[in-house]
Motif scaffolding. Sequence first.
Motif, PDB file in Angstrom:
ATOM      1  N   TYR A 349      -0.538  26.112 -23.976  1.00 49.13           N
ATOM      2  CA  TYR A 349      -1.349  25.450 -22.966  1.00 49.13           C
ATOM      3  C   TYR A 349      -0.461  25.069 -21.790  1.00 49.13           C
ATOM      4  CZ  TYR A 349      -4.253  21.938 -20.679  1.00 49.13           C
ATOM      5  OH  TYR A 349      -4.966  21.211 -19.749  1.00 49.13           O
ATOM      6  N   VAL A 350      -0.834  25.490 -20.591  1.00 45.19           N
ATOM      7  CA  VAL A 350      -0.066  25.171 -19.395  1.00 45.19           C
ATOM      8  C   VAL A 350      -0.498  23.810 -18.878  1.00 45.19           C
ATOM      9  CG1 VAL A 350       0.551  25.867 -17.057  1.00 45.19           C
ATOM     10  CG2 VAL A 350       0.191  27.608 -18.808  1.00 45.19           C
ATOM     11  N   HIS A 351       0.415  22.849 -18.933  1.00 42.28           N
ATOM     12  CA  HIS A 351       0.127  21.493 -18.462  1.00 42.28           C
ATOM     13  C   HIS A 351       0.235  21.433 -16.941  1.00 42.28           C
ATOM     14  CE1 HIS A 351       1.223  20.893 -22.665  1.00 42.28           C
ATOM     15  NE2 HIS A 351       0.685  19.686 -22.622  1.00 42.28           N
ATOM     16  N   ASN A 352      -0.677  20.733 -16.336  1.00 47.56           N
ATOM     17  CA  ASN A 352      -0.667  20.561 -14.892  1.00 47.56           C
ATOM     18  C   ASN A 352       0.336  19.493 -14.482  1.00 47.56           C
ATOM     19  OD1 ASN A 352      -1.666  21.360 -12.419  1.00 47.56           O
ATOM     20  ND2 ASN A 352      -3.803  20.980 -12.958  1.00 47.56           N
ATOM     21  N   ILE A 353       0.871  19.635 -13.285  1.00 43.83           N
ATOM     22  CA  ILE A 353       1.757  18.631 -12.714  1.00 43.83           C
ATOM     23  C   ILE A 353       1.548  18.645 -11.211  1.00 43.83           C
ATOM     24  CG2 ILE A 353       3.782  20.101 -12.334  1.00 43.83           C
ATOM     25  CD1 ILE A 353       5.445  17.755 -13.577  1.00 43.83           C
TER      26      ILE A 353
END
Length: 558
Positions: A349-353
């Motif tokens: 899962y690509v976490h947002n920043i």
Amino acid sequence: MTQAGPSSSRPWLDLYAAGVPHELEQEHVTMLDLVDATVAATPDAPAIRYFDGTLSFGELDARAGALASALVEDGFAPGDRLALYLQNNPAFLIGLLAAWKAGGSAVAINPMNKQRELTYLLSDSGAGVLLCLDELYEDVAREVVAGAGEVVVRSVITCSALDEQTRDDARVLTAPRRPAPEGAVDLARLLEDHAGRTAEAPRPDAGDVAVLTYTSGTTGVPKGAMNTHANLAFNAQTYRDWMGLGADDAVLGVAPLFHITGLVAHVALTLLTGAPLVLAHRFEPGVVLDAVREHRPRFTIGSITVFIALSQHPDATREDWASFRCLYSGGAPIAPAVTDQLEERTGLYVHNIYGLTETSSPSHAVPLGVRAPVDPDSGALSVGVPVPSTVVRILGEDGEELPPGEVGEIATSGPQVVPGYWNKPEATAESLPGGELRTGDVGFMDERGWFYIVDRKKDMINAAGYKVWPREVEDVLYGHPAVREAAVVGVPDAYRGESVKAFVSLKPGVEVTAEEVVAFCKERMAAYKYPRTVELVAELPKTTTGKILRRELRDREG
């Protein structure tokens, strides 16, 4: 403690484990303090892995000390600037540390910049020394330095992309194998001549400028954000603590090092944690995948276009991603459909920043192991919650703070926010009143404390009096199975004033017509929102960091 202003009452504190002390904020350390501590603790640990070459922290520190000695000998004085015109090479870290050891600061320059842009950045920063790739000197910098005008560069140091690629090519104790271009001195020669020496120069203070990082200029003339040592040190620890990273978590350097994300999430993080930084010169998906397979990194952060390119490479497999413990993405909006597609391909899962040059990288992030919510009304994916010690407010047109759910400009303050822009007091006063950054990004906070970006203020489309935010239309477009990338702009319309136009690139091997894309959006959006026209293109224009340039598309339409 993390805050979001008086209207929020800090409702997100249940979303992540609070209580980790952010000691760098209190100690006011410099980046050199972090370097010294890491070198003392693990001098033989790998600092940089560059193709087949490895540079230890002790070797990196020694090279930086040698270059700093050469700089001071050449007249580099406290407060002077060293410009870095490089790709993702070990020379970037050597030059960066050398500038600090010599009592000065660095100027990070995009290697894609041409003569006009380089002239402006060197003139505006007043850099006295330029460290650049030999090919960039020959193709661009030579004419800039030799030309008349306000450029004050007195010395040029060149290096090669081949430097440090193998142990045999780590040429501190052997003679350089190439002559320096006319008008420049070779970095390897300087390191050889000054081996074992270091500079006699005052050490920087925490409030001193560490790096001038120039804004992308997508909305005007680039401005030099004065990222201080305290700014960089604070957010290096933010990455370390937020992602739970340590010396064993090798960092894949896919973000350009000249960009604030690469500077903090790659370089500063490595210098703080003692983790090795994996570099591959420039972003080429096949080359980066080879580096991943060889060095098995555990963390990286990059634009969403980077992850799309890597995951869709014909040679990529799910196993290539197995070493990673976490992925983060920032710098460009992420559609929820894209995160789902990436998770299917990579298993991660690509976490947002979220952050800006002026916030020294992150001001918001999705907590590790938590899935960001999607706003049910706009379909936007949350960019996360504020990182520790960061105050974020949503402001209305009159500057008043708005309650949860109301859309306004995001305003941020905290230890990572820069004190201002280099030699631009008016721009500083406008964008940083009282030290609070007016980001120019429009968004809102929900009742739980999650933040969402709606769009840039200047990108809003006015279609017959209705506000249309390109981001919302783009998120719908990314839901189409054939769409690889999308950008939406307003174009002149005699009847509506402006109408919505979409530029779309397709996934390999997929065919769809522009009319089919329009129909897809029409079924899913209000009549004033869906794109009246769609243009299919091979590639969308982007910055080096992967941010799609809507302005260029808009200018193309007149």
